[in-house]
Design an enzyme around this catalytic site. Structure first.
Site, short mmCIF file in Angstrom:
data_model
loop_
_atom_site.label_atom_id
_atom_site.label_comp_id
_atom_site.label_asym_id
_atom_site.label_seq_id
_atom_site.Cartn_x
_atom_site.Cartn_y
_atom_site.Cartn_z
N LYS A 1 14.88 13.51 45.49
CA LYS A 1 16.14 13.38 46.23
C LYS A 1 17.34 13.68 45.34
O LYS A 1 18.23 14.43 45.72
CB LYS A 1 16.29 11.97 46.82
N ARG B 1 7.74 -0.12 43.40
CA ARG B 1 8.70 0.69 44.17
C ARG B 1 7.99 1.42 45.32
O ARG B 1 8.54 1.56 46.40
CB ARG B 1 9.41 1.70 43.26
N ARG C 1 9.39 11.14 33.96
CA ARG C 1 10.82 11.44 34.07
C ARG C 1 11.60 10.89 32.87
O ARG C 1 11.37 9.76 32.44
CB ARG C 1 11.32 10.79 35.37
N ARG D 1 17.88 2.53 53.02
CA ARG D 1 16.51 2.27 52.57
C ARG D 1 15.84 1.17 53.39
O ARG D 1 14.69 0.84 53.10
CB ARG D 1 16.54 1.84 51.10
N ARG E 1 14.07 5.49 32.45
CA ARG E 1 14.66 4.42 33.26
C ARG E 1 13.71 3.24 33.30
O ARG E 1 12.50 3.42 33.44
CB ARG E 1 14.88 4.93 34.69
P1 AMP Z 1 17.19 5.46 43.12
O1 AMP Z 1 17.98 6.01 42.00
O2 AMP Z 1 17.69 5.92 44.47
O3 AMP Z 1 15.71 5.64 42.96
O4 AMP Z 1 17.44 3.86 43.12
C1 AMP Z 1 17.06 3.07 42.03
C2 AMP Z 1 17.03 1.59 42.44
O5 AMP Z 1 18.34 1.18 42.88
C3 AMP Z 1 16.12 1.25 43.61
O6 AMP Z 1 14.77 1.07 43.20
C4 AMP Z 1 16.75 -0.05 44.11
O7 AMP Z 1 16.45 -1.14 43.27
C5 AMP Z 1 18.24 0.25 43.95
N1 AMP Z 1 18.77 0.91 45.17
C6 AMP Z 1 19.23 2.19 45.29
N2 AMP Z 1 19.61 2.44 46.55
C7 AMP Z 1 19.39 1.30 47.25
C8 AMP Z 1 19.55 0.93 48.61
N3 AMP Z 1 20.01 1.79 49.53
N4 AMP Z 1 19.22 -0.34 48.97
C9 AMP Z 1 18.76 -1.22 48.08
N5 AMP Z 1 18.55 -0.94 46.79
C10 AMP Z 1 18.86 0.31 46.37
#
Ligand code: AMP
Length: 218
Positions: A13, A171, A127, A88, A160
């Site tokens: 994404k 996740r 990654r 999400r 990360r």
């Molecule tokens: P990402 O970079 O989109 O993979 O997000 C990394 C982490 O941020 C996720 O595993 C969640 O812990 C948190 N996070 C990101 N977007 C959301 C969301 N829309 N709702 C809740 N937690 C989020």
């Protein structure tokens, strides 16, 4: 163009969001990036978000929804936006609908990047992200010339915390339980378009832009 980019963790994404946002000249709104920026700046929000992120869990809806609502109300989002990593949960999706109908800017399309489960693990565990410019590399698929160093800006790469193996498993579980139901939600709304997110990055971008173009013309 008002678009949500959906898909499992590791579907690409973030990578595709950058190309698509640039192509349409719209802001990329990534809740993950907003949380990481707050963690780096050591804000209260960052401290709270980090606890959930490190465990592979979602940051609570009350926190996340408020952030996106404020961001969408900013001027640069009037002409369009690309949401990356939000919504999400179905609760977030309902809140997003409400915010957008108040703003008079409904979604055009939800583009789902589709990927198989074992590919998710391979992608996330390899990654590596640049500390300075944020560029994302991959030890197997897109390695930098020198291990651990960013080719773009020469800074150090890191993994990360939420890309560590136990957290990846959590996740994926969270995605299947809480986020996957969005596919049904947006299919029912007639907004969902899916594309395969495996293969070369530029081919996926082409597929994404072609699909968005067709969806916008519908
Ligand atoms: P990402 O970079 O989109 O993979 O997000 C990394 C982490 O941020 C996720 O595993 C969640 O812990 C948190 N996070 C990101 N977007 C959301 C969301 N829309 N709702 C809740 N937690 C989020």
């Amino acid at each position: 163009m008002r678009v949500v980019l959906a898909g499992a963790p590791g579907a690409g994404k973030g990578t595709q969001a950058k190309f698509i946002a640039k192509h349409y000249g719209i802001p990329q709104i990534s809740t993950g990036d907003i949380f990481r920026a707050n963690i780096a700046a050591q804000t209260e929000l960052g401290k709270e978000a980090k606890r959930f992120m490190d465990a592979g869990d979602l940051v609570p809806d009350e926190v996340t929804i408020g952030i996106v609502r404020d961001r969408l109300a900013q001027d640069d989002a009037r002409a369009g936006f690309l949401l990356d990593g939000f919504p999400r949960t179905v609760h977030q999706a309902v809140a997003l609908n409400k915010t957008l109908s108040e703003l008079g800017t409904p979604l055009d399309v939800v583009l789902e990047l589709q990927i198989e489960d074992d590919e998710v693990v391979r992608r996330l565990s390899g990654r590596r992200t640049c500390r300075k410019c944020g560029h994302v590399w991959h030890v197997e698929f897109d390695p930098p010339a020198q291990e651990g160093v960013c080719d773009v800006c020469g800074s150090e790469l890191f993994q990360r915390d939420d890309d560590l193996p136990e957290t990846i498993r959590r996740r994926i579980e969270v995605y299947n339980e809480q986020t996957a139901p969005l596919v049904g939600f947006y299919t029912a709304a007639g907004l969902l378009r899916g594309i395969t997110a495996q293969g070369p990055v530029d081919e996926i971008t082409e597929r994404a832009i072609e699909t968005l173009k067709t969806a916008a013309d519908d």
